[in-house]
Every structure is written in structure tokens, then in C-alpha cells.
Design a protein around this motif. Sequence first.
Motif, PDB file in Angstrom:
ATOM      1  N   ASN A  52       1.056  -0.994  -0.017  1.00  0.00           N
ATOM      2  CA  ASN A  52      -0.179   0.165  -0.069  1.00  0.00           C
ATOM      3  C   ASN A  52       1.034   1.241   0.434  1.00  0.00           C
ATOM      4  O   ASN A  52       0.475   2.344   0.481  1.00  0.00           O
ATOM      5  CB  ASN A  52      -0.391  -0.088   0.798  1.00  0.00           C
ATOM      6  CG  ASN A  52      -2.095   0.938   1.166  1.00  0.00           C
ATOM      7  OD1 ASN A  52      -2.804   0.789  -0.473  1.00  0.00           O
ATOM      8  ND2 ASN A  52      -2.593   0.786   1.889  1.00  0.00           N
ATOM      9  N   CYS A  53       2.213   1.514  -0.670  1.00  0.00           N
ATOM     10  CA  CYS A  53       2.899   2.423  -0.535  1.00  0.00           C
ATOM     11  C   CYS A  53       3.300   2.493   0.653  1.00  0.00           C
ATOM     12  O   CYS A  53       4.369   3.852   0.490  1.00  0.00           O
ATOM     13  CB  CYS A  53       2.692   3.887  -1.617  1.00  0.00           C
ATOM     14  SG  CYS A  53       1.662   3.394  -2.906  1.00  0.00           S
ATOM     15  N   ILE A  54       3.418   1.362   1.727  1.00  0.00           N
ATOM     16  CA  ILE A  54       4.124   2.140   2.501  1.00  0.00           C
ATOM     17  C   ILE A  54       5.871   2.008   2.288  1.00  0.00           C
ATOM     18  O   ILE A  54       6.956   2.437   2.894  1.00  0.00           O
ATOM     19  CB  ILE A  54       4.015   1.016   4.186  1.00  0.00           C
ATOM     20  CG1 ILE A  54       2.923   1.017   4.155  1.00  0.00           C
ATOM     21  CG2 ILE A  54       5.092   0.755   5.174  1.00  0.00           C
ATOM     22  CD1 ILE A  54       2.102   0.438   5.234  1.00  0.00           C
ATOM     23  N   GLU A  95      -3.720  -7.008   4.797  1.00  0.00           N
ATOM     24  CA  GLU A  95      -3.561  -6.661   5.665  1.00  0.00           C
ATOM     25  C   GLU A  95      -3.117  -5.660   7.049  1.00  0.00           C
ATOM     26  O   GLU A  95      -3.560  -4.728   7.445  1.00  0.00           O
ATOM     27  CB  GLU A  95      -4.482  -7.843   6.600  1.00  0.00           C
ATOM     28  CG  GLU A  95      -5.469  -8.435   6.021  1.00  0.00           C
ATOM     29  CD  GLU A  95      -6.502  -9.380   6.523  1.00  0.00           C
ATOM     30  OE1 GLU A  95      -6.064  -9.498   7.996  1.00  0.00           O
ATOM     31  OE2 GLU A  95      -7.407 -10.165   5.725  1.00  0.00           O
ATOM     32  N   SER A  96      -1.760  -6.329   7.051  1.00  0.00           N
ATOM     33  CA  SER A  96      -0.862  -5.203   8.274  1.00  0.00           C
ATOM     34  C   SER A  96      -0.995  -3.609   7.116  1.00  0.00           C
ATOM     35  O   SER A  96      -0.064  -3.117   7.702  1.00  0.00           O
ATOM     36  CB  SER A  96       0.275  -6.027   8.435  1.00  0.00           C
ATOM     37  OG  SER A  96       1.333  -6.256   7.157  1.00  0.00           O
ATOM     38  N   CYS A  97      -0.830  -3.608   5.899  1.00  0.00           N
ATOM     39  CA  CYS A  97      -0.897  -2.089   5.694  1.00  0.00           C
ATOM     40  C   CYS A  97      -2.057  -1.023   4.946  1.00  0.00           C
ATOM     41  O   CYS A  97      -1.942  -0.412   4.954  1.00  0.00           O
ATOM     42  CB  CYS A  97       0.471  -2.645   4.006  1.00  0.00           C
ATOM     43  SG  CYS A  97       1.335  -3.039   4.481  1.00  0.00           S
ATOM     44  N   CYS A  98      -2.877  -2.020   5.486  1.00  0.00           N
ATOM     45  CA  CYS A  98      -4.222  -1.059   5.667  1.00  0.00           C
ATOM     46  C   CYS A  98      -4.630  -0.818   6.639  1.00  0.00           C
ATOM     47  O   CYS A  98      -5.514  -1.869   6.987  1.00  0.00           O
ATOM     48  CB  CYS A  98      -4.606  -1.731   4.172  1.00  0.00           C
ATOM     49  SG  CYS A  98      -5.590  -3.350   4.116  1.00  0.00           S
ATOM     50  N   SER A  99      -5.886   0.208   6.505  1.00  0.00           N
ATOM     51  CA  SER A  99      -6.556  -0.352   7.497  1.00  0.00           C
ATOM     52  C   SER A  99      -8.325   0.851   7.282  1.00  0.00           C
ATOM     53  O   SER A  99      -8.221   1.012   5.644  1.00  0.00           O
ATOM     54  CB  SER A  99      -5.829   0.816   9.411  1.00  0.00           C
ATOM     55  OG  SER A  99      -5.437   2.800   8.493  1.00  0.00           O
ATOM     56  N   SER A 120      -8.884   3.456   8.251  1.00  0.00           N
ATOM     57  CA  SER A 120      -8.318   5.106   7.438  1.00  0.00           C
ATOM     58  C   SER A 120      -7.390   5.077   6.619  1.00  0.00           C
ATOM     59  O   SER A 120      -6.964   6.774   5.999  1.00  0.00           O
ATOM     60  CB  SER A 120      -7.079   5.900   9.059  1.00  0.00           C
ATOM     61  OG  SER A 120      -6.292   5.374   9.412  1.00  0.00           O
ATOM     62  N   SER A 121      -6.761   4.104   5.986  1.00  0.00           N
ATOM     63  CA  SER A 121      -5.936   4.298   5.013  1.00  0.00           C
ATOM     64  C   SER A 121      -5.974   3.006   4.459  1.00  0.00           C
ATOM     65  O   SER A 121      -5.079   1.915   3.946  1.00  0.00           O
ATOM     66  CB  SER A 121      -4.329   3.991   5.718  1.00  0.00           C
ATOM     67  OG  SER A 121      -3.309   3.766   4.495  1.00  0.00           O
TER      68      SER A 121
END
Length: 270
Positions: A215-217, A251-255, A257-258
Motif C-alpha cells: 500500500n505504498c508503505i 492486511e498489515s498495510c491497510c486500515s 483510515s488507510s
Amino acid sequence: MATKLRLPMVDLSSPDRLSTANSIRQACVDYGFFYLVNHGVDDQLLSSAFQQSAKFFTLPLNYKLSLSRKEYRGYTPLYSENLDPSSQSKELLPDWRPTMESLIWKLLEAGKKLMSLIALSLNLDDDFFEKTALNKPAAFLRLLHYPGELGSYEELCGASAHSDYGMITLLVTDGVPGLQICKEKFKQPRVWEDVSHVEGAFIVNIGDLMERWTNCIYRSTLHRVIPTGKERYSMAFFLDPPSDCVVECFESCCSESSPPRFPPIRSGDY
């Protein structure tokens, strides 16, 4: 003039895997590039591979053109080559195939160890990529030769600004400068920084698919090679997932709010 950049250092042999994973995460967030030391590929093999590469590029052009690139394998005129270790080069370079095959297997071994740590850095099981992307990886070695002459086409003599398509790239250089990165690829004007050579270290960078997965992290950073007036050799090992691998935001890279920025995609359709 570009500034000198010292990238983070990652030790592949460290017994503290969680600490190493955290270092990788920070490097991928901040730079998308890092040095990899104690990678398990010995200096003698790398030296032999560079020698074979140099010998290949001194062969007559007509012979090299007879090995023209087909499906990522073969000779591409001017400055970049994707070379098949089982090609006809064995006729003129008897040590070519065993050297390159040994190198590819050692690089693959190092790449798999690194991907295990990258999985940990993303709060995934350490065998995540082994099960999903490395069960039948799309991996190939690209040998590159940059002539030392500067002339009216010098802007074309290196490698223009680009990011790598896939998962990760392991780069080995001969120590001649020229590699630059631009950490902020969407800003203008672009600011370029020189990547210093570290003896014995690989330079690792994140590719577009890994950026998409995270997710572009993690950054897929723009980089280029500029001419310096010195002949330059390098070897880039691209470790990518198979074409049927589904790349979907972890899943660890989105939420909430993101949310994911991209829909799922098969890597072969990217």
C-alpha cells in the motif's frame, strides 16, 4: 551536483531476525534501497562472473547479435543485456555456463532468505513469500555494461530514470560510481543522490509490485545510472513472483483510515 548517500546496512547473517526485520522495514519506508552484507555469495564467484561478463562484451558484435534477446534472454545492443547461461556462449566461453548458473542459484538462495525477513518486517509469517511468490519465482540475472566514453549521446549512455517492475532486485557493482536514486519521485524538480559503493555489499531495492503489496508503505524508488567517463559493469538479479501470483494489499498495510490504494491484480497483468 548530486549529494552522496549512505544507505542503511542490513546483515543477512544476523541471528537477531526481528531486529534485522525492523531495520529492513525502516530502510524500505525511508529509501526503498539498502545495502545487504554477509549475503553468502562469495567474492571469488562474483569476481569470476564479472570476468565472464567482461569477456562476453568483448566478443564480436555479429556474434552477440546472434544471441538476440528472446523472452528476457539474450543480447540487447548498447548498454543492457539479459543473458541466458545456457546460451551458445559456452562455445567461446567454456566457463560461462557453470559460473552463471552457480551465481544465479546463490543469488536465489540469498533472495529467499531476504524475502523471509521482509515478510517478518510486514508482520507476516516468515514463510509467506515462500508459499505464494517463491514456489515458482520469475527470477533472472541481467548483466550490464556501460562504456566509458562520453560523447554527444552521453545522456543516453547510462540507464534513464526508472523503477523496477517486480518484487526485489539484488544489484552487484564493480565499484565504479554512477548509480543515483530519487527518493521523492512525484516531486519536481527531482533531487538525485549518489549511492556510494560498499565493498562486498549488494544494493537491494524494492520493486513496483512490492510497493503495491504494501500500500505504498515500502517505496519503489526511482533510480538511474549516469555516465562518469569510466567503463562500468554491474549485475542485477530480479526476483519476482510468478505471473499467476495475486498481488493484493497486505492486511498489515491497510486500515479503515488507510484503505488499499489498488485493487488486487495478477503480477503477470501488471
